[in-house]
Design a protein around this motif. Structure first.
Motif, PDB file in Angstrom:
ATOM      1  N   LYS A 159       0.786  -1.324   0.588  1.00  0.00           N
ATOM      2  CA  LYS A 159      -0.101  -0.008   0.158  1.00  0.00           C
ATOM      3  C   LYS A 159       0.833   1.536   0.044  1.00  0.00           C
ATOM      4  N   HIS A 160       1.823   1.690   0.325  1.00  0.00           N
ATOM      5  CA  HIS A 160       3.034   2.126   1.421  1.00  0.00           C
ATOM      6  C   HIS A 160       3.557   2.920  -0.327  1.00  0.00           C
ATOM      7  N   MET A 161       4.162   1.076  -1.273  1.00  0.00           N
ATOM      8  CA  MET A 161       4.720   1.616  -2.110  1.00  0.00           C
ATOM      9  C   MET A 161       3.983   2.440  -3.245  1.00  0.00           C
ATOM     10  N   GLY A 162       2.673   2.238  -2.871  1.00  0.00           N
ATOM     11  CA  GLY A 162       1.771   2.563  -4.038  1.00  0.00           C
ATOM     12  C   GLY A 162       0.852   3.887  -3.934  1.00  0.00           C
ATOM     13  N   PHE A 163       1.579   4.433  -2.639  1.00  0.00           N
ATOM     14  CA  PHE A 163       1.081   5.739  -2.326  1.00  0.00           C
ATOM     15  C   PHE A 163       2.539   6.644  -3.371  1.00  0.00           C
ATOM     16  N   VAL A 164       3.377   6.718  -2.784  1.00  0.00           N
ATOM     17  CA  VAL A 164       4.493   6.867  -3.018  1.00  0.00           C
ATOM     18  C   VAL A 164       4.980   6.999  -4.992  1.00  0.00           C
ATOM     19  N   ALA A 165       4.512   5.673  -5.229  1.00  0.00           N
ATOM     20  CA  ALA A 165       4.646   5.637  -6.575  1.00  0.00           C
ATOM     21  C   ALA A 165       3.495   7.131  -7.622  1.00  0.00           C
ATOM     22  N   VAL A 166       2.457   6.625  -6.784  1.00  0.00           N
ATOM     23  CA  VAL A 166       0.789   7.649  -6.888  1.00  0.00           C
ATOM     24  C   VAL A 166       1.818   9.251  -6.707  1.00  0.00           C
ATOM     25  N   CYS A 167       2.593   9.620  -5.735  1.00  0.00           N
ATOM     26  CA  CYS A 167       2.902  10.692  -5.750  1.00  0.00           C
ATOM     27  C   CYS A 167       3.492  11.355  -6.168  1.00  0.00           C
ATOM     28  N   LYS A 168       4.776  10.415  -7.389  1.00  0.00           N
ATOM     29  CA  LYS A 168       5.752  11.152  -7.528  1.00  0.00           C
ATOM     30  C   LYS A 168       5.344  10.539  -9.222  1.00  0.00           C
ATOM     31  N   GLU A 169       4.082  10.459  -9.441  1.00  0.00           N
ATOM     32  CA  GLU A 169       3.574   9.673 -10.973  1.00  0.00           C
ATOM     33  C   GLU A 169       2.508  11.408 -11.046  1.00  0.00           C
ATOM     34  N   MET A 170       1.940  11.779  -9.956  1.00  0.00           N
ATOM     35  CA  MET A 170       1.339  12.699 -10.064  1.00  0.00           C
ATOM     36  C   MET A 170       1.580  14.222  -9.527  1.00  0.00           C
ATOM     37  N   GLY A 171       3.011  14.085  -9.490  1.00  0.00           N
ATOM     38  CA  GLY A 171       3.547  15.829  -9.069  1.00  0.00           C
ATOM     39  C   GLY A 171       2.866  15.573  -7.827  1.00  0.00           C
ATOM     40  N   TYR A 172       3.094  15.204  -6.806  1.00  0.00           N
ATOM     41  CA  TYR A 172       2.682  15.626  -4.902  1.00  0.00           C
ATOM     42  C   TYR A 172       4.049  15.120  -4.396  1.00  0.00           C
ATOM     43  N   PRO A 173       4.071  15.610  -3.638  1.00  0.00           N
ATOM     44  CA  PRO A 173       5.235  16.023  -2.658  1.00  0.00           C
ATOM     45  C   PRO A 173       5.416  14.236  -1.756  1.00  0.00           C
ATOM     46  N   VAL A 174       6.529  13.829  -1.820  1.00  0.00           N
ATOM     47  CA  VAL A 174       6.538  12.359  -2.206  1.00  0.00           C
ATOM     48  C   VAL A 174       6.724  12.636  -0.510  1.00  0.00           C
ATOM     49  N   ALA A 175       6.990  13.573   0.771  1.00  0.00           N
ATOM     50  CA  ALA A 175       7.287  14.426   2.117  1.00  0.00           C
ATOM     51  C   ALA A 175       5.354  14.693   2.469  1.00  0.00           C
ATOM     52  N   ASN A 176       5.683  13.750   3.913  1.00  0.00           N
ATOM     53  CA  ASN A 176       4.290  14.211   4.654  1.00  0.00           C
ATOM     54  C   ASN A 176       2.825  13.344   3.703  1.00  0.00           C
ATOM     55  N   TYR A 177       3.211  12.337   3.036  1.00  0.00           N
ATOM     56  CA  TYR A 177       2.314  11.939   2.189  1.00  0.00           C
ATOM     57  C   TYR A 177       1.218  11.172   3.119  1.00  0.00           C
ATOM     58  N   TRP A 178       1.708  11.140   4.296  1.00  0.00           N
ATOM     59  CA  TRP A 178       0.825  10.026   5.654  1.00  0.00           C
ATOM     60  C   TRP A 178      -0.054  11.395   6.120  1.00  0.00           C
ATOM     61  N   GLU A 179      -0.296  12.343   5.968  1.00  0.00           N
ATOM     62  CA  GLU A 179      -0.999  13.299   6.629  1.00  0.00           C
ATOM     63  C   GLU A 179      -2.130  13.607   6.141  1.00  0.00           C
ATOM     64  N   PRO A 180      -3.113  13.652   6.492  1.00  0.00           N
ATOM     65  CA  PRO A 180      -4.646  13.700   6.239  1.00  0.00           C
ATOM     66  C   PRO A 180      -4.722  14.551   4.859  1.00  0.00           C
ATOM     67  N   ASN A 181      -4.437  15.782   5.236  1.00  0.00           N
ATOM     68  CA  ASN A 181      -4.147  16.992   4.443  1.00  0.00           C
ATOM     69  C   ASN A 181      -3.414  17.017   2.994  1.00  0.00           C
ATOM     70  N   HIS A 182      -2.888  15.754   2.910  1.00  0.00           N
ATOM     71  CA  HIS A 182      -1.778  15.819   1.785  1.00  0.00           C
ATOM     72  C   HIS A 182      -2.719  15.041   0.884  1.00  0.00           C
ATOM     73  N   PRO A 183      -2.234  15.827  -0.553  1.00  0.00           N
ATOM     74  CA  PRO A 183      -3.243  15.937  -1.438  1.00  0.00           C
ATOM     75  C   PRO A 183      -3.547  14.513  -1.968  1.00  0.00           C
ATOM     76  N   LEU A 184      -2.857  13.419  -2.012  1.00  0.00           N
ATOM     77  CA  LEU A 184      -2.923  12.068  -2.284  1.00  0.00           C
ATOM     78  C   LEU A 184      -4.096  11.569  -0.721  1.00  0.00           C
ATOM     79  N   GLN A 185      -3.898  11.937  -0.045  1.00  0.00           N
ATOM     80  CA  GLN A 185      -5.290  11.756   1.191  1.00  0.00           C
ATOM     81  C   GLN A 185      -6.243  11.942   0.601  1.00  0.00           C
ATOM     82  N   GLN A 186      -6.451  12.946   0.151  1.00  0.00           N
ATOM     83  CA  GLN A 186      -7.460  13.916   0.167  1.00  0.00           C
ATOM     84  C   GLN A 186      -8.302  12.886  -0.973  1.00  0.00           C
TER      85      GLN A 186
END
Length: 332
Positions: free
Chosen positions: A137-164
């Motif tokens: 699951k976490h590998m998927g989160f990081v991969a999506v962040c890099k693909e979508m241009g989201y910051p990898v830093a703090n991808y686990w925070e509720p207000n991060h664009p991935l979690q939103q």
């Protein structure tokens, strides 16, 4: 009281343990056709949310772009047990994806299953983030962040664009407004969502029957995800675990979570169930789900038999002598 007795465990005819819980079953008209206890009680998904959390990957072209196998892709929705096939696929994914193990927020761990865990300890291997049961699951989160241009830093925070984004997907599937979704922190450190049990059942109804999803991109992603889960059932958990047993049946989409939460949808029957064992036990999931399938006269009796073999109704002691019973006490 918002819950009822689901399971009694007896020894020598005396009740030794009682498992209370709640169950909700929905049909495709979103009607509560089965319920035990209060179906509007809010419940945290825990790892039953993993299929929803994997959908950003399946909405992207990451699987094709990095030539991931179906076995590897299944790990994005898995609670893997650290068996050799899981670890081999995870290591392969690290080589293919633009992801470093140090990117993963899940803590270093040993495998959940006893045999691979003890083998690693004997060999002197150290805990690794890769061995954590949520590492896919976490590998998927990081991969999506890099693909979508989201910051990898703090991808686990509720207000991060991935979690939103994940919260928005859940809102669409469950029909619970984002403002009404409760957010906590899961065992692996990422947001975990709580919604009414009936809405959890609706979420799994749409996973099982994606034609109910209006958005065509999301509908296609759900179809791709659930096909992967069914085809690669042993990657989602492992042999002799309820998720892998149920997913062997191509008619079922299923995933469990910590603290007694279980969800599954039936494609042909177009109904779905969510349940919560109040004391958090996972041991009695097979008994409860088998009883549900029995009570609705589910056609695939082999699936029910496999569940019964996972957790027999007769309790035996360490010498194999029958000493008690597990009894289902609910009627849908």
């Amino acid at each position: 009281m918002g819950y009822e007795i689901l399971i009694e465990e007896t020894r020598a005819g005396l009740v030794e343990n009682v498992h209370f819980g709640i169950i909700c079953g929905l049909n495709e008209e979103k009607e509560k056709i089965y319920q035990i206890g209060d179906p509007e009680q809010e419940v945290f998904f825990r790892s039953a949310a993993k299929p929803i959390q994997a959908l950003p990957i399946f909405l992207s072209t990451i699987i094709e772009k990095y030539n991931l196998t179906e076995e590897e892709a299944a790990l994005f929705a898995a609670s893997h047990r650290g068996e050799e096939n899981h670890i081999s696929a995870l290591k392969s994914m690290l080589n293919k994806l633009p992801v470093e193990e140090t990117d993963l927020y899940c803590p270093p761990s040993y495998p959940l299953n006893r045999e691979p865990r003890e083998k690693m300890i004997r060999l002197g291997e150290q805990k690794r983030r890769l061995y954590h049961n949520c590492s896919g699951k976490h590998m998927g989160f990081v991969a999506v962040c890099k693909e979508m241009g989201y910051p990898v830093a703090n991808y686990w925070e509720p207000n991060h664009p991935l979690q939103q984004h994940i919260a928005q997907i859940l809102s669409t599937l469950s029909e619970v407004p984002i403002s009404k979704i409760k957010i906590g922190i899961d065992g692996c450190g990422v947001p975990v969502f709580a919604i009414p049990l009936s809405s959890m059942a609706l979420t799994y109804l749409k996973l099982a029957c994606p034609d109910l999803i209006e958005d065509s991109k999301l509908r296609n992603a759900v179809q791709k995800l659930t096909n992967t889960m069914n085809h690669q059932y042993n990657m989602i958990a492992s042999e002799h675990f309820i998720c892998s047993v149920l997913l062997q049946d191509p008619n079922i989409v299923a995933k469990g979570g910590a603290q007694g939460v279980y969800c599954f949808g039936l494609k042909n029957e177009r109904i779905a169930f969510a349940l919560k064992v109040i004391n958090g036990s996972e041991d009695v999931w097979p008994n409860i789900v088998a009883s549900i399938l029995d009570q609705i006269d589910y056609k695939n009796k082999e699936t029910i038999q496999k569940l019964r073999r996972l957790k027999p109704s007769l309790v035996k002691n360490d010498s194999g002598i029958e000493v008690g019973a597990i009894k289902e006490r609910f009627a849908l």
